[in-house]
Write a protein that holds these residues in place. Structure first.
Motif, short mmCIF file in Angstrom:
data_model
loop_
_atom_site.label_atom_id
_atom_site.label_comp_id
_atom_site.label_asym_id
_atom_site.label_seq_id
_atom_site.Cartn_x
_atom_site.Cartn_y
_atom_site.Cartn_z
N LYS A 188 1.00 3.97 -3.00
CA LYS A 188 0.69 5.37 -2.74
C LYS A 188 1.82 6.27 -3.24
O LYS A 188 1.57 7.31 -3.85
N LYS A 189 3.07 5.87 -3.00
CA LYS A 189 4.21 6.66 -3.46
C LYS A 189 4.26 6.71 -4.99
O LYS A 189 4.53 7.76 -5.57
N LYS B 270 0.83 -1.20 0.00
CA LYS B 270 0.00 0.00 0.00
C LYS B 270 0.87 1.25 0.00
O LYS B 270 0.59 2.22 -0.70
N TYR B 271 1.93 1.24 0.79
CA TYR B 271 2.84 2.38 0.85
C TYR B 271 3.52 2.60 -0.50
O TYR B 271 3.59 3.72 -0.99
#
Length: 83
Positions: free
Chosen positions: A34-35, A30-31
């Protein structure tokens, strides 16, 4: 005894990593997503903020640095093919 202990330590580390990766992998993905979305979205918005030119309008973004080079260039002749 030392070999058995080494095998047990390796198995403990392997299964511990396997369990922790199941817990933390979704958070890491998820991180990363998102990035990547921020990076690509920023590039898209940056391109979109540039003024959109009308059809046929000419803009010059960068002028040549050496202006004396144009003096040595000959005359441009546009040839048309005759059939």
């Amino acid at each position: 005894m030392g070999l058995l202990r080494t095998i047990l330590i390796i198995l403990l580390i392997y299964y511990g990593f396997k369990i922790l990766s199941r817990i933390f992998a979704p958070v890491l993905f998820k991180y990363a997503a998102k990035k990547a979305e921020e990076r690509f979205g920023g590039a898209f918005n940056q391109q979109r903020q540039e003024p959109i030119n009308k059809e046929g309008e000419v803009t010059i973004d960068k002028m040549p640095e050496n202006k004396s080079s144009n003096k040595n260039v000959g005359e441009y002749v546009d040839y048309e093919e005759i059939e």
